[in-house]
Write a protein that holds these residues in place. Structure first.
Motif, PDB file in Angstrom:
ATOM      1  N   LYS A   1       1.188  -1.392   0.216  1.00  9.05           N
ATOM      2  CA  LYS A   1       0.071   0.068  -0.396  1.00  9.05           C
ATOM      3  C   LYS A   1       0.797   0.956   0.058  1.00  9.05           C
ATOM      4  O   LYS A   1       0.989   2.296  -0.764  1.00  9.05           O
ATOM      5  CB  LYS A   1      -0.769  -0.246   1.190  1.00  9.05           C
ATOM      6  N   TYR A   2       2.334   1.153   0.673  1.00  8.19           N
ATOM      7  CA  TYR A   2       3.114   2.289   0.835  1.00  8.19           C
ATOM      8  C   TYR A   2       4.191   1.567   0.961  1.00  8.19           C
ATOM      9  O   TYR A   2       4.559   0.614   1.815  1.00  8.19           O
ATOM     10  CB  TYR A   2       2.474   3.269   2.149  1.00  8.19           C
ATOM     11  N   GLU A   3       5.562   2.147   0.165  1.00  8.38           N
ATOM     12  CA  GLU A   3       6.566   2.312   0.817  1.00  8.38           C
ATOM     13  C   GLU A   3       7.460   2.548   0.683  1.00  8.38           C
ATOM     14  O   GLU A   3       7.531   4.300  -0.408  1.00  8.38           O
ATOM     15  CB  GLU A   3       6.757   1.610  -0.273  1.00  8.38           C
ATOM     16  N   GLN A   4       7.943   3.363   1.578  1.00 11.02           N
ATOM     17  CA  GLN A   4       9.489   4.382   1.337  1.00 11.02           C
ATOM     18  C   GLN A   4      11.178   3.763   1.949  1.00 11.02           C
ATOM     19  O   GLN A   4      11.100   3.060   3.049  1.00 11.02           O
ATOM     20  CB  GLN A   4       8.911   5.199   2.893  1.00 11.02           C
ATOM     21  N   ASN A   5      11.889   4.975   1.628  1.00 15.13           N
ATOM     22  CA  ASN A   5      12.935   4.353   2.445  1.00 15.13           C
ATOM     23  C   ASN A   5      14.175   5.205   2.749  1.00 15.13           C
ATOM     24  O   ASN A   5      13.267   6.559   2.154  1.00 15.13           O
ATOM     25  CB  ASN A   5      13.776   3.976   0.386  1.00 15.13           C
ATOM     26  N   ILE A   6      14.561   4.607   3.755  1.00 18.69           N
ATOM     27  CA  ILE A   6      15.346   5.485   4.747  1.00 18.69           C
ATOM     28  C   ILE A   6      16.807   5.257   4.633  1.00 18.69           C
ATOM     29  O   ILE A   6      16.393   4.185   5.134  1.00 18.69           O
ATOM     30  CB  ILE A   6      14.733   5.306   5.864  1.00 18.69           C
ATOM     31  N   GLY A   7      17.637   5.396   4.297  1.00 15.48           N
ATOM     32  CA  GLY A   7      18.892   5.333   3.804  1.00 15.48           C
ATOM     33  C   GLY A   7      18.585   3.807   3.601  1.00 15.48           C
ATOM     34  O   GLY A   7      18.432   3.992   2.374  1.00 15.48           O
TER      35      GLY A   7
ATOM     36  N   SER B   1      17.633   1.952   4.903  1.00 14.77           N
ATOM     37  CA  SER B   1      16.499   1.008   5.621  1.00 14.77           C
ATOM     38  C   SER B   1      15.181   1.731   4.925  1.00 14.77           C
ATOM     39  O   SER B   1      15.428   2.105   4.020  1.00 14.77           O
ATOM     40  CB  SER B   1      16.059   0.950   7.208  1.00 14.77           C
ATOM     41  N   GLY B   2      14.308   0.550   5.231  1.00 14.48           N
ATOM     42  CA  GLY B   2      12.520   0.896   4.494  1.00 14.48           C
ATOM     43  C   GLY B   2      11.507   0.464   5.136  1.00 14.48           C
ATOM     44  O   GLY B   2      11.419  -0.576   6.299  1.00 14.48           O
ATOM     45  N   VAL B   3      10.269   1.095   4.916  1.00 12.78           N
ATOM     46  CA  VAL B   3       9.297   0.813   5.443  1.00 12.78           C
ATOM     47  C   VAL B   3       8.073   0.914   4.666  1.00 12.78           C
ATOM     48  O   VAL B   3       8.246   1.168   3.397  1.00 12.78           O
ATOM     49  CB  VAL B   3       8.960   2.169   5.925  1.00 12.78           C
ATOM     50  N   ARG B   4       7.495  -0.574   4.267  1.00 16.05           N
ATOM     51  CA  ARG B   4       6.007  -0.578   4.023  1.00 16.05           C
ATOM     52  C   ARG B   4       5.201  -0.727   4.870  1.00 16.05           C
ATOM     53  O   ARG B   4       4.909  -1.954   6.216  1.00 16.05           O
ATOM     54  CB  ARG B   4       6.399  -2.018   2.816  1.00 16.05           C
ATOM     55  N   ILE B   5       4.049  -0.285   3.891  1.00 14.12           N
ATOM     56  CA  ILE B   5       2.924  -0.914   4.704  1.00 14.12           C
ATOM     57  C   ILE B   5       1.884  -2.170   3.940  1.00 14.12           C
ATOM     58  O   ILE B   5       1.954  -1.857   2.111  1.00 14.12           O
ATOM     59  CB  ILE B   5       1.682   0.521   4.887  1.00 14.12           C
ATOM     60  N   ILE B   6       2.163  -3.245   4.484  1.00 12.47           N
ATOM     61  CA  ILE B   6       1.579  -4.491   3.676  1.00 12.47           C
ATOM     62  C   ILE B   6      -0.203  -4.833   4.127  1.00 12.47           C
ATOM     63  O   ILE B   6       0.017  -4.462   5.051  1.00 12.47           O
ATOM     64  CB  ILE B   6       2.348  -5.806   3.925  1.00 12.47           C
ATOM     65  N   VAL B   7      -0.856  -4.868   2.348  1.00 12.50           N
ATOM     66  CA  VAL B   7      -2.536  -5.165   3.429  1.00 12.50           C
ATOM     67  C   VAL B   7      -2.449  -6.556   2.110  1.00 12.50           C
ATOM     68  O   VAL B   7      -2.183  -6.539   1.594  1.00 12.50           O
ATOM     69  CB  VAL B   7      -3.543  -4.137   2.378  1.00 12.50           C
ATOM     70  N   ASP B   8      -3.388  -7.795   3.923  1.00 12.79           N
ATOM     71  CA  ASP B   8      -3.628  -8.578   3.243  1.00 12.79           C
ATOM     72  C   ASP B   8      -5.438  -8.364   2.443  1.00 12.79           C
ATOM     73  O   ASP B   8      -5.874  -8.035   2.376  1.00 12.79           O
ATOM     74  CB  ASP B   8      -4.555 -10.013   4.413  1.00 12.79           C
TER      75      ASP B   8
ATOM     76  N   LEU C   1       2.885  -3.598   8.536  1.00 15.25           N
ATOM     77  CA  LEU C   1       4.233  -2.494   8.654  1.00 15.25           C
ATOM     78  C   LEU C   1       5.489  -3.365   8.232  1.00 15.25           C
ATOM     79  O   LEU C   1       5.516  -4.473   9.729  1.00 15.25           O
ATOM     80  CB  LEU C   1       3.893  -1.654   9.882  1.00 15.25           C
ATOM     81  N   ASN C   2       6.277  -3.228   7.926  1.00 13.77           N
ATOM     82  CA  ASN C   2       6.660  -4.040   7.672  1.00 13.77           C
ATOM     83  C   ASN C   2       8.036  -3.600   6.936  1.00 13.77           C
ATOM     84  O   ASN C   2       8.355  -2.422   6.222  1.00 13.77           O
ATOM     85  CB  ASN C   2       6.998  -5.134   6.101  1.00 13.77           C
ATOM     86  N   THR C   3       9.433  -3.449   7.973  1.00 13.59           N
ATOM     87  CA  THR C   3      10.676  -2.889   7.874  1.00 13.59           C
ATOM     88  C   THR C   3      11.818  -3.783   7.622  1.00 13.59           C
ATOM     89  O   THR C   3      11.308  -5.087   8.224  1.00 13.59           O
ATOM     90  CB  THR C   3      11.113  -2.390   9.457  1.00 13.59           C
ATOM     91  N   THR C   4      12.570  -3.511   6.630  1.00 16.85           N
ATOM     92  CA  THR C   4      13.921  -4.059   6.578  1.00 16.85           C
ATOM     93  C   THR C   4      14.699  -2.682   6.531  1.00 16.85           C
ATOM     94  O   THR C   4      14.778  -2.058   6.273  1.00 16.85           O
ATOM     95  CB  THR C   4      13.670  -4.238   4.966  1.00 16.85           C
ATOM     96  N   GLY C   5      16.487  -3.768   6.421  1.00 17.44           N
ATOM     97  CA  GLY C   5      17.455  -3.115   6.400  1.00 17.44           C
ATOM     98  C   GLY C   5      18.089  -3.721   8.143  1.00 17.44           C
ATOM     99  O   GLY C   5      17.741  -4.043   9.389  1.00 17.44           O
ATOM    100  N   SER C   6      19.169  -2.757   7.730  1.00 16.73           N
ATOM    101  CA  SER C   6      20.664  -3.997   8.893  1.00 16.73           C
ATOM    102  C   SER C   6      20.565  -4.751   9.449  1.00 16.73           C
ATOM    103  O   SER C   6      20.624  -4.672  10.338  1.00 16.73           O
ATOM    104  CB  SER C   6      20.561  -2.315  10.007  1.00 16.73           C
ATOM    105  N   GLY C   7      20.232  -5.715   8.706  1.00 17.32           N
ATOM    106  CA  GLY C   7      20.309  -7.323   8.800  1.00 17.32           C
ATOM    107  C   GLY C   7      18.817  -7.713   9.526  1.00 17.32           C
ATOM    108  O   GLY C   7      19.222  -8.855  10.160  1.00 17.32           O
TER     109      GLY C   7
END
Length: 66
Positions: A12-18, A20-27, A35-41
């Motif tokens: 639904k929404y995606e933003q990269n921060i350096g 790392s990344g943040v996404r809003i995922i909808v079923d 809320l899905n966060t990625t990055g830094s291992g």
């Protein structure tokens, strides 16, 4: 043999921060927002809640993949 299935989750929404990344995922079946966060291992996934601690749910009939 294989049937094409509809996607169960959409972004639904995606933003990269350096790095790392943040996404809003909808079923797409239940409408529940995650809320899905990625990055830094390390990655994370959690149900999103509003200010009243209610789970955020979208109307599934209005969901469209971007």
């Amino acid at each position: 043999m294989f049937e094409k299935k509809e996607k169960r989750f959409i972004v639904k929404y995606e933003q990269n921060i350096g790095l790392s990344g943040v996404r809003i995922i909808v079923d797409t079946v239940t409408g529940v927002n995650y809320l899905n966060t990625t990055g830094s291992g390390s990655d994370g996934l959690t149900i999103m809640r509003d200010a009243n601690d209610k789970i955020i749910v979208d109307d599934v009939s209005k969901l469209q993949e971007k």
